[in-house]
Design a protein around this motif. Structure first.
Motif, mmCIF file in Angstrom:
data_model
loop_
_atom_site.group_PDB
_atom_site.id
_atom_site.type_symbol
_atom_site.label_atom_id
_atom_site.label_comp_id
_atom_site.label_asym_id
_atom_site.label_seq_id
_atom_site.Cartn_x
_atom_site.Cartn_y
_atom_site.Cartn_z
ATOM 1 N N ILE A 177 10.203 -1.014 -19.718
ATOM 2 C CA ILE A 177 8.862 -1.257 -18.263
ATOM 3 C C ILE A 177 9.125 -1.532 -17.154
ATOM 4 N N ILE A 178 9.976 -2.229 -16.547
ATOM 5 C CA ILE A 178 10.223 -3.224 -15.093
ATOM 6 C C ILE A 178 10.727 -1.253 -14.533
ATOM 7 N N THR A 179 11.764 -0.470 -15.222
ATOM 8 C CA THR A 179 11.926 0.378 -14.171
ATOM 9 C C THR A 179 10.791 1.905 -13.987
ATOM 10 N N THR A 180 9.680 1.815 -16.007
ATOM 11 C CA THR A 180 9.023 2.525 -15.365
ATOM 12 C C THR A 180 7.699 2.148 -14.757
ATOM 13 N N ILE A 181 7.791 0.963 -14.392
ATOM 14 C CA ILE A 181 6.781 0.594 -13.327
ATOM 15 C C ILE A 181 7.045 0.631 -12.043
ATOM 16 N N PHE A 182 8.015 0.747 -11.679
ATOM 17 C CA PHE A 182 9.065 1.425 -10.560
ATOM 18 C C PHE A 182 9.015 2.618 -10.328
ATOM 19 N N MET A 183 8.824 3.256 -10.931
ATOM 20 C CA MET A 183 8.476 4.965 -10.844
ATOM 21 C C MET A 183 8.322 5.764 -10.550
ATOM 22 N N PRO A 184 6.398 5.348 -10.548
ATOM 23 C CA PRO A 184 5.212 6.464 -9.196
ATOM 24 C C PRO A 184 6.077 4.841 -8.007
ATOM 25 N N LEU A 185 6.167 3.809 -7.616
ATOM 26 C CA LEU A 185 6.696 3.411 -6.674
ATOM 27 C C LEU A 185 7.919 3.821 -5.690
ATOM 28 N N THR A 186 9.176 4.449 -6.505
ATOM 29 C CA THR A 186 9.904 5.185 -6.311
ATOM 30 C C THR A 186 9.517 6.088 -5.429
ATOM 31 N N PHE A 187 8.421 6.654 -6.258
ATOM 32 C CA PHE A 187 8.633 8.995 -6.292
ATOM 33 C C PHE A 187 7.367 8.577 -4.275
ATOM 34 N N ILE A 188 6.285 7.460 -4.396
ATOM 35 C CA ILE A 188 5.657 7.172 -2.977
ATOM 36 C C ILE A 188 6.904 7.299 -1.884
ATOM 37 N N VAL A 189 7.827 6.357 -2.460
ATOM 38 C CA VAL A 189 8.652 5.363 -1.228
ATOM 39 C C VAL A 189 9.580 6.608 -0.791
ATOM 40 N N GLY A 190 9.893 7.523 -2.040
ATOM 41 C CA GLY A 190 10.631 8.994 -1.518
ATOM 42 C C GLY A 190 9.776 10.146 -0.489
ATOM 43 N N ILE A 191 8.723 9.717 -1.203
ATOM 44 C CA ILE A 191 7.931 11.223 -0.178
ATOM 45 C C ILE A 191 7.650 10.172 1.345
ATOM 46 N N TYR A 192 7.566 8.881 1.649
ATOM 47 C CA TYR A 192 7.470 8.961 2.651
ATOM 48 C C TYR A 192 8.371 8.630 3.523
ATOM 49 N N GLY A 193 9.785 8.568 2.936
ATOM 50 C CA GLY A 193 11.020 8.334 3.543
ATOM 51 C C GLY A 193 11.571 9.733 4.057
ATOM 52 N N MET A 194 10.848 11.208 3.779
ATOM 53 C CA MET A 194 11.074 11.944 4.235
ATOM 54 C C MET A 194 10.973 12.344 6.189
ATOM 55 N N ASN A 195 12.010 12.971 6.322
ATOM 56 C CA ASN A 195 12.591 13.311 8.359
ATOM 57 C C ASN A 195 11.451 14.541 7.867
ATOM 58 N N PHE A 196 9.805 14.565 8.006
ATOM 59 C CA PHE A 196 9.690 15.838 8.551
ATOM 60 C C PHE A 196 8.395 15.574 10.684
ATOM 61 N N ASP A 197 9.249 16.229 10.939
ATOM 62 C CA ASP A 197 8.537 15.693 12.236
ATOM 63 C C ASP A 197 6.483 15.760 12.138
ATOM 64 N N TYR A 198 6.662 16.525 11.105
ATOM 65 C CA TYR A 198 5.036 16.562 11.286
ATOM 66 C C TYR A 198 4.485 15.867 9.610
ATOM 67 N N MET A 199 3.762 14.549 9.532
ATOM 68 C CA MET A 199 3.504 13.969 8.085
ATOM 69 C C MET A 199 2.285 13.656 8.717
ATOM 70 N N PRO A 200 0.721 13.514 8.410
ATOM 71 C CA PRO A 200 -0.601 13.227 9.533
ATOM 72 C C PRO A 200 -0.684 12.014 8.894
ATOM 73 N N GLU A 201 0.197 11.714 7.860
ATOM 74 C CA GLU A 201 -0.198 10.229 7.612
ATOM 75 C C GLU A 201 0.385 8.996 7.735
ATOM 76 N N LEU A 202 0.933 9.661 9.086
ATOM 77 C CA LEU A 202 1.895 8.285 9.153
ATOM 78 C C LEU A 202 1.407 7.845 10.859
ATOM 79 N N HIS A 203 0.730 9.005 11.175
ATOM 80 C CA HIS A 203 -0.406 8.266 12.342
ATOM 81 C C HIS A 203 -1.978 8.204 12.883
ATOM 82 N N ILE A 204 -1.824 7.264 10.948
ATOM 83 C CA ILE A 204 -3.019 7.049 11.046
ATOM 84 C C ILE A 204 -2.838 5.305 11.124
ATOM 85 N N LYS A 205 -3.232 4.751 11.620
ATOM 86 C CA LYS A 205 -3.130 3.434 11.745
ATOM 87 C C LYS A 205 -3.131 2.367 10.881
ATOM 88 N N TYR A 206 -3.816 2.690 9.849
ATOM 89 C CA TYR A 206 -3.566 1.377 8.795
ATOM 90 C C TYR A 206 -3.243 2.289 7.917
#
Length: 330
Positions: A260-289
């Motif tokens: 259960i703990i692993t299942t709960i962290f799976m989508p969280l890990t997915f989100i962290v993985g997306i925003y951890g990619m080193n692309f120069d242009y990621m629109p969400e990174l420039h939103i203030k909040y």
């Protein structure tokens, strides 16, 4: 060591009689006890008493034989099992008997033989004949079986109660040790029961008629012991299966919690993985909040999945009941 006693025609008991004087006309019957005999004393079984070579071989053999009774032409040969109280090791006691003699043989000091010798000497029970002494020896051997069997019963009850809250693995080890001890006892008690049954129902031992009821009492004790061991074997098997099931269920619960703990962290890990990619242009990174929005979103996802697992019963919060005390004091 060899010790002897004899009953003469005057009904007097004489101790430490030389072997050469045992067969004189004044002796009614005699008892010769071989305890921890030397090689020279062992040779007397063949050269002085002229016992059958197979019976002598059973006496001298280092292997532990099955309890039995053999009917020879002029005597009976008994191979008995005596149990050491502390280790449950088996000691052989061989007995040669007819209406005029009793010869006992044991390679180690034997509690049953020694107790019978002392008691009969004190009570002058030797005057009642060799069949009475044989009964006394077998009765003492069988009585010595009860204490280890009662100890097994107490040990099983303690394991079932588990008042010391021992770990399951430790309890299972104790159960396996107890079942090993029961196997030791069964290898002696069941053949001894068969020996008494054969003795009571044989037509070759008519001279035990006067003591038949006493030997039947020993047979009843052996029946009781064998039934007790069978019930304890079933009882120990039930306890073992219960603890193994409990241990397996506990392991399954732990694995479910980790899953259960692993299942709960799976989508969280997915989100962290997306925003951890080193692309120069990621629109969400420039939103203030954006950072706080992602954290709130991840928290909501984790909380929502937690509620789902609670609702379907995979996680139980606040539903644990106190363990029922089966042995509450009165």
């Amino acid at each position: 060591m060899i010790r002897t006693c004899a009953v003469d025609k005057d009904n007097q008991i004489v101790y430490d009689v030389p072997l050469r004087d045992l067969n004189n006309e004044h002796t009614v019957w005699y008892w010769v006890d071989f305890s921890e005999p030397t090689d020279q004393e062992n040779s007397l079984l063949r050269d002085f008493f002229h016992f059958h070579p197979l019976a002598v071989e059973d006496c001298l053999d280092e292997l532990i034989e099955r309890p039995k009774v053999d009917f020879y032409k002029n005597y009976l040969f008994f191979l008995l099992h005596s149990i050491q109280q502390t280790t449950l090791a088996t000691d052989e006691v061989e007995v040669f008997m007819n209406s005029h003699m009793l010869v006992t043989y044991h390679k180690q000091p034997n509690r049953a033989i020694n107790n019978s010798w002392v008691r009969l000497k004190k009570e002058e029970g030797l005057k009642k004949g060799p069949i009475f002494v044989l009964h006394s020896i077998i009765d003492q051997i069988v009585d010595d079986y009860f204490q280890p069997v009662f100890h097994i019963e107490d040990a099983l009850n303690q394991i079932e109660e588990n008042s010391d809250r021992e770990a399951v693995n430790e309890l299972l080890d104790k159960i396996f040790d107890i079942r090993h001890d029961m196997s030791k006892l069964r290898r002696s008690i069941l053949p001894m029961r068969d020996l008494l049954y054969r003795l009571l129902n044989s037509e070759n031992v008519s001279f035990i008629e006067d003591q038949r009821f006493y030997f039947h009492d020993i047979y009843d004790h052996l029946l009781k012991l064998s039934e007790m061991l069978e019930s304890y074997r079933e009882f120990s098997a039930d306890i073992r299966e219960n603890y193994m099931s409990f241990n397996s269920n506990k392991t399954n619960n732990i694995m479910m919690t980790l899953t259960i703990i692993t299942t709960i962290f799976m989508p969280l890990t997915f989100i962290v993985g997306i925003y951890g990619m080193n692309f120069d242009y990621m629109p969400e990174l420039h939103i203030k909040y954006a950072y706080y929005m992602v954290l709130i979103g991840m928290a909501c996802i984790a909380f929502f999945m937690f509620l789902i697992f609670v609702k379907i019963g995979w996680l139980k919060i606040g539903n644990k009941k106190n363990r029922r005390n089966r042995h509450s004091s009165k």
